[in-house]
Scaffold this motif. Structure first.
Motif, PDB file in Angstrom:
ATOM      1  N   GLU A  53     -14.537  44.937  -2.904  1.00 30.24           N
ATOM      2  CA  GLU A  53     -15.292  45.875  -2.081  1.00 30.24           C
ATOM      3  C   GLU A  53     -16.158  45.146  -1.055  1.00 30.24           C
ATOM      4  O   GLU A  53     -16.301  45.596   0.079  1.00 30.24           O
ATOM      5  N   PHE A  54     -16.726  44.019  -1.433  1.00 26.88           N
ATOM      6  CA  PHE A  54     -17.600  43.275  -0.531  1.00 26.88           C
ATOM      7  C   PHE A  54     -16.842  42.550   0.575  1.00 26.88           C
ATOM      8  O   PHE A  54     -17.305  42.496   1.707  1.00 26.88           O
ATOM      9  N   PHE A  55     -15.717  41.946   0.235  1.00 25.28           N
ATOM     10  CA  PHE A  55     -15.081  41.019   1.166  1.00 25.28           C
ATOM     11  C   PHE A  55     -13.668  41.406   1.614  1.00 25.28           C
ATOM     12  O   PHE A  55     -13.152  40.832   2.567  1.00 25.28           O
ATOM     13  N   PHE A  56     -13.002  42.315   0.911  1.00 26.30           N
ATOM     14  CA  PHE A  56     -11.600  42.589   1.202  1.00 26.30           C
ATOM     15  C   PHE A  56     -11.301  44.072   1.402  1.00 26.30           C
ATOM     16  O   PHE A  56     -10.214  44.547   1.063  1.00 26.30           O
ATOM     17  N   ASN A  57     -12.254  44.812   1.935  1.00 29.57           N
ATOM     18  CA  ASN A  57     -12.062  46.218   2.264  1.00 29.57           C
ATOM     19  C   ASN A  57     -11.532  47.030   1.079  1.00 29.57           C
ATOM     20  O   ASN A  57     -10.640  47.866   1.221  1.00 29.57           O
ATOM     21  N   ASP A  58     -12.061  46.730  -0.079  1.00 27.24           N
ATOM     22  CA  ASP A  58     -11.730  47.444  -1.324  1.00 27.24           C
ATOM     23  C   ASP A  58     -10.246  47.385  -1.684  1.00 27.24           C
ATOM     24  O   ASP A  58      -9.705  48.297  -2.292  1.00 27.24           O
ATOM     25  N   SER A  59      -9.592  46.297  -1.329  1.00 26.48           N
ATOM     26  CA  SER A  59      -8.159  46.183  -1.623  1.00 26.48           C
ATOM     27  C   SER A  59      -7.878  45.586  -2.996  1.00 26.48           C
ATOM     28  O   SER A  59      -6.721  45.480  -3.388  1.00 26.48           O
ATOM     29  N   PHE A  60      -8.904  45.200  -3.745  1.00 25.30           N
ATOM     30  CA  PHE A  60      -8.698  44.617  -5.080  1.00 25.30           C
ATOM     31  C   PHE A  60      -8.770  45.657  -6.193  1.00 25.30           C
ATOM     32  O   PHE A  60      -8.659  45.315  -7.362  1.00 25.30           O
TER      33      PHE A  60
END
Length: 91
Positions: A53-60
């Motif tokens: 959420e912080f660094f990868f546009n919530d893709s994890f």
């Protein structure tokens, strides 16, 4: 919320380390072990989710769901496998 992201990421390692340490300490009791394994899995899932959420546009989020599912599986193994076996042996 995002102004605290470095502090949040910094807190991941001590939190995960504490969770696994508590799990290790409770390993001799099956109930403690399985519940602590579930909590440790959920903490890892929260860490993965937070980083995504912080660094990868919530893709994890899908990867985090894997950790949450593993935690549920630990509890299922305990409540449907280990605990009934322990109760039968006590009789």
């Amino acid at each position: 919320m995002l102004e605290w992201r470095l502090e949040g990421v910094f807190m991941i390692m001590p939190t995960v380390a504490a969770a696994f340490h508590i799990t290790w300490l409770g390993r001799k009791n099956a109930a403690n072990l399985f519940h602590n394994l579930a909590v440790s899995s959920w903490i890892c899932g929260n860490a993965v989710w937070m980083i995504g959420e912080f660094f990868f546009n919530d893709s994890f989020r899908p990867f985090a769901k894997v950790f949450f599912s593993i935690g549920v599986m630990f509890l299922a193994v305990y409540y449907f496998g280990v605990r009934p076996k322990e109760r039968r042996l006590r009789r």
